[in-house]
Design a protein around this motif. Sequence first.
Motif, PDB file in Angstrom:
ATOM      1  N   ARG A 178       7.821   7.455   2.762  1.00  0.00           N
ATOM      2  CA  ARG A 178       8.589   6.189   2.734  1.00  0.00           C
ATOM      3  C   ARG A 178       8.653   5.482   3.673  1.00  0.00           C
ATOM      4  NH1 ARG A 178      11.960   7.657  -2.999  1.00  0.00           N
ATOM      5  NH2 ARG A 178      10.058   8.930  -3.978  1.00  0.00           N
ATOM      6  N   ALA A 182       7.228   1.679   4.441  1.00  0.00           N
ATOM      7  CA  ALA A 182       7.804   0.188   4.946  1.00  0.00           C
ATOM      8  C   ALA A 182       7.411  -0.053   6.392  1.00  0.00           C
ATOM      9  CB  ALA A 182       8.544   0.543   4.461  1.00  0.00           C
ATOM     10  N   TYR A 185       4.115  -1.851   6.075  1.00  0.00           N
ATOM     11  CA  TYR A 185       3.522  -2.990   5.197  1.00  0.00           C
ATOM     12  C   TYR A 185       4.529  -4.186   6.172  1.00  0.00           C
ATOM     13  CZ  TYR A 185       1.465  -2.064   1.441  1.00  0.00           C
ATOM     14  OH  TYR A 185       0.554  -1.598  -0.163  1.00  0.00           O
ATOM     15  N   MET A 205      10.622  -2.336   0.229  1.00  0.00           N
ATOM     16  CA  MET A 205       9.964  -2.432   1.374  1.00  0.00           C
ATOM     17  C   MET A 205      11.122  -2.189   2.824  1.00  0.00           C
ATOM     18  SD  MET A 205       7.322  -0.628   1.503  1.00  0.00           S
ATOM     19  CE  MET A 205       5.889  -0.709   0.325  1.00  0.00           C
ATOM     20  N   ASN A 209      12.817   1.027   4.503  1.00  0.00           N
ATOM     21  CA  ASN A 209      13.092   0.942   5.082  1.00  0.00           C
ATOM     22  C   ASN A 209      14.308   1.201   5.577  1.00  0.00           C
ATOM     23  OD1 ASN A 209      13.081   0.986   8.914  1.00  0.00           O
ATOM     24  ND2 ASN A 209      13.585  -1.634   8.268  1.00  0.00           N
TER      25      ASN A 209
END
Length: 246
Positions: A178, A182, A185, A205, A209
């Motif tokens: 993840r 993130a 993105y 996101m 992060n």
Amino acid sequence: MRYFIFLLLLPLPVIANQGNQTNNSFHKAKKMLEKSVYLADHERKTIYCDADFDEKKQVTFPPGFNTTKYIKRAKKVEWEHVVPAENFGRNFKEWREGDTQCINSKGKSFKGRRCAEKMNQQYRLMQSDMYNLYPAIGAVNAMRSNYNFVMLNDLPASFGSCAMKISSRKVEPPAQSRGMIARSYLYMDQTYALYSMSKQQRQLMHAWNQQFPVTHWECIRGQRINTLQGNINDLLMQSCALAGFR
């Protein structure tokens, strides 16, 4: 001394925020990742299922992994656009409407990815940006398609021991991927004017992060891409500096 300090406080060169300006070939981007980024000096792992793969892109499945679809594609790594190509591609006129030069051998017009790739340099640069490309098991890449990432809560995993969940055109990735997702993105959102996330996706996101810090390998990967592609991923660089990874 004052002059020296002033130089340190200057912003990064403009190229840092311009994205990929050097390679407009998706094929070449994949080859550079295979030959110059994912090397034997670090474990070659797929982004979602943490599966090992070798220099020939052959996958060794983690114990308990299984898939009922795309069996042949499961055997090899494919290069996944974490931000799907369609998510930025549909902002190009050639993707939406086609072009007078997008005619196949039978005289039929076409649009979509093929036309955008043929006619638009900026699309080719975005499609080939290595910061947005990660290795994935081919079957997982195929089933993820262009679906958005969300939290699917109590749904079962779609690939046995690999915690990737896909349901109703939505995807929940495993926890270990993840943070990388993130930062890909957010990089694309901050770098390219022709891509913008929804408010809901941006909030998710930013949360990922913060919740899933950068890893040492992610920083090494970013340094190698910077050398090959010639532009800095500001968010990743700052995260690596804060984490003490040089």
